[in-house]
Enzyme design. Structure first.
Site, PDB file in Angstrom:
ATOM      1  N   CYS A 386      37.950  44.916  41.066  1.00 56.41           N
ATOM      2  CA  CYS A 386      38.888  46.011  40.849  1.00 56.41           C
ATOM      3  C   CYS A 386      38.144  47.297  40.457  1.00 56.41           C
ATOM      4  CB  CYS A 386      39.963  45.605  39.848  1.00 56.41           C
ATOM      5  SG  CYS A 386      41.501  46.472  40.172  1.00 56.41           S
ATOM      6  N   HIS A 511      42.092  40.773  41.991  1.00 57.72           N
ATOM      7  CA  HIS A 511      41.544  39.991  40.882  1.00 57.72           C
ATOM      8  C   HIS A 511      41.466  38.507  41.260  1.00 57.72           C
ATOM      9  CE1 HIS A 511      41.567  43.094  37.718  1.00 57.72           C
ATOM     10  NE2 HIS A 511      42.552  43.592  38.436  1.00 57.72           N
ATOM     11  N   GLU A 513      39.947  36.222  39.859  1.00 57.33           N
ATOM     12  CA  GLU A 513      39.863  35.338  38.687  1.00 57.33           C
ATOM     13  C   GLU A 513      41.193  34.690  38.329  1.00 57.33           C
ATOM     14  OE1 GLU A 513      39.610  38.631  38.648  1.00 57.33           O
ATOM     15  OE2 GLU A 513      40.361  39.550  36.797  1.00 57.33           O
TER      16      GLU A 513
HETATM   17  N1  GLN Z   1      41.798  51.632  36.853  1.00 54.48           N
HETATM   18  C1  GLN Z   1      41.682  51.199  38.204  1.00 54.48           C
HETATM   19  C2  GLN Z   1      42.959  51.423  38.990  1.00 54.48           C
HETATM   20  O1  GLN Z   1      43.999  51.583  38.421  1.00 54.48           O
HETATM   21  C3  GLN Z   1      41.258  49.740  38.292  1.00 54.48           C
HETATM   22  C4  GLN Z   1      42.254  48.797  37.686  1.00 54.48           C
HETATM   23  C5  GLN Z   1      41.671  47.464  37.375  1.00 54.48           C
HETATM   24  O2  GLN Z   1      40.454  47.308  37.322  1.00 54.48           O
HETATM   25  N2  GLN Z   1      42.488  46.481  37.149  1.00 54.48           N
HETATM   26  O3  GLN Z   1      42.922  51.433  40.191  1.00 54.48           O
END
Ligand code: GLN
Length: 538
Positions: A386, A511, A513
């Site tokens: 992310c 994600h 995970e």
């Molecule tokens: N802050 C980033 C976004 O909103 C990544 C979010 C995250 O890592 N979950 O795109």
């Protein structure tokens, strides 16, 4: 209310102190029943007023776990999914916020026909309705309900009352209570103390709830005489006092509980028509053995800004362990803050692999870019998740002609916003509601390392972010070597990238995970661990 089929409920409450592993205890009981072949689900009740966990600070509350349907939930749902090997719905996390919102909406719609709306019966009815809604969606044999916090908290009272009523309505032969407490050891006195357990059980009984089982957590094992004492003072059967001393790994807890015959106890107490057969946990025991392996060791550095509280990255930590165990290595995980002027190169030098996790806000972002640069220059396997993926893209852009490249999250007046917000998201104002959340399809591009890892084209992964790879830079960055190895099925959104000429450097916008299981490690984590192990041997 007419029931179509009968679900049995196991309600887990906590006493004495928080953080004693009620979530793991609940998940472990669920694992035992799953191994017996039952259809089990779990619900977490969080008595706070927030509607969901989305806006909670990870420092205070740990990771926000995202379900397939896009709910931002308590991290205990992650334990349930991993231990039970199920996929839960977001409403398996009930909060005071959700309960009150539902009741107030109904009142505004005139749903109470002029009645005075009160905690009892309206709030308690709503709680029971939410529990039954979740339980009735699938043919669950057993639903575990974990009540967050400790007995005696003011905010848990309506929930305890609703759970007491649930037992009454469903029949006490179908509902049992397990109270998880802590037995402290006092060095000065040289003995364990059961008094806090006695008090918290008394508190529970004052709400009309008599526990059927008391799980005593302790740092070291307690002896039979002490269990006898707890049984006597708390008025439970002697064999219903179970001790779970601190375990080497959380995955061992189902085995410890089963050694104490908890499976049989549950089966008998709520009349499950099956045999409690411990040998059904043999497969689980094998997984535990593989997780307990001591060497060879690989060291993985997680470089993020929430490193003070390990729970902030709990699913990542577990995923690394599942993957490591599956290839026969031990993952030694170290946390390094990215919120520094300069990363300590000596510490970085110890890492066989570097993982940049997700996050929000500018603080620590430049440190993440430095960690990416270090991994790229030193051929250290690199996994970006992310915001971690966004860091890899930003760093690649800076190295390839866009020296000021950045994400619009940190500055909305950028010359090179290589990470930017999608138009649809720009329109949304409400903090909790602007994100791309939950499971989305993704298409993997053949001939990439990502495809080697997944071994398939069509996958689904869970998202939680506002920003995306900016397509305005896509062709140019690709021409400079960046590999786009996964996109949305319509090819519009870039979901996975790889850095060329490197042993293993992959970033994904989602994600992974949240989908790893001890028995089914996630393909990207497994591939990352394989790269680390193979590369660290050379
Ligand atoms: N802050 C980033 C976004 O909103 C990544 C979010 C995250 O890592 N979950 O795109």
């Amino acid at each position: 209310m007419e029931r179509i089929f009968l679900t049995k409920y196991i309600i887990i409450t906590g006493g004495v102190v928080s953080s004693i592993g009620k979530g793991i205890t609940s998940a472990s009981m669920g694992r035992i029943l799953r191994s017996y072949g039952l259809n089990v689900s779990a619900i977490k009740i969080d008595p706070y007023l927030n509607w969901d966990s989305g806006t909670l600070n990870p420092y205070q509350h740990g990771e926000v776990f995202v379900t397939n349907d896009g709910m931002e939930t308590d991290l205990d749902l992650g334990h349930y999914e991993r231990f039970l090997d199920v996929e839960l719905e977001g409403f398996a996390n009930i909060t005071t916020g959700k309960v009150y919102k539902a009741v107030i909406s109904k009142e505004r719609e005139g749903g109470f026909l002029g009645e005075c709306v009160q905690v009892i019966p309206h709030i308690t009815n709503q709680i029971k309705e939410m529990i039954r809604d979740t339980s009735e969606k699938k043919d669950y044999d057993v639903v575990l309900i974990e009540l967050g916090g400790t007995v005696g908290d003011i905010e848990s009272q309506p929930f305890l009352e609703a759970l007491r009523q649930l037992r009454n309505e469903e029949g006490s032969e179908n509902v049992m209570f397990v109270h998880v407490t802590f037995i402290p050891y006092l060095d000065a006195a040289g003995e364990f103390k059961t008094k806090p357990t006695q008090h918290s059980t008394k508190e529970l009984r004052s709400m009309g709830i008599n526990p059927d089982v008391i799980v005593c957590r302790s740092q070291k094992p307690i002896d039979d005489a002490l269990k006898q004492k707890v049984a006597h003072f708390c008025d439970v059967d002697r064999n219903a006092v179970v001790n779970t001393p601190d375990a080497g790994t959380i995955y061992e807890v189902p085995l410890v509980l089963e050694e104490n015959n908890i499976g049989e106890l549950i089966v008998k107490r709520i009349g499950l028509d099956i045999e409690a057969d411990s040998s059904k946990l043999d497969d689980w025991a094998k997984i535990v053995e593989s997780i307990k392996i001591k060497d060879p060791v690989v060291t993985i550095g997680i470089i993020g800004k929430y490193v003070e509280l390990e729970d902030a990255y709990i699913s990542i930590r577990e995923s690394l362990q599942h993957a490591a165990a599956s290839i026969g290595v031990k993952a030694n995980i170290e946390y390094l803050s990215s919120d520094v002027d300069e990363l300590d190169k000596d510490v970085m030098g110890n890492f066989d692999g570097i993982l940049i996790p997700g996050g929000f806000g500018e603080r620590g972002f430049e440190g993440k870019l430095d960690a990416v640069e270090y991994a790229i220059e030193n051929d250290v396997p690199l996994f970006g998740i992310c915001l971690g993926m966004q860091s890899i893209v930003t760093q690649f852009a800076r190295r390839n002609g866009y020296s000021d490249a950045n994400s619009s999250e940190f500055d909305d007046n950028l010359k090179y916003p290589v990470i930017d917000m999608m138009k649809e998201q720009k329109k949304i104002k409400n903090m909790g509601g602007t994100m791309r959340l939950g499971s989305y399809d993704c298409k993997i591009i053949e001939g990439t390392k990502t495809h080697d890892a997944y071994g398939e084209i069509d996958i689904e992964e869970r998202h939680r972010h506002r920003y995306e790879f900016n397509n305005d830079f896509r062709d140019d960055l690709e021409s400079k070597g960046l590999i786009i190895s996964g996109t949305s099925p319509d090819d519009f959104l870039v979901e996975i990238i790889e850095v060329p000429n490197h042993p293993w450097a992959i970033g994904c916008q989602f994600h992974p995970e949240f989908k790893s299981r001890p028995n089914r490690p996630h393909p990207l984590f497994k591939s990352f661990l394989e790269a680390i192990y193979n590369y660290s041997k050379n």
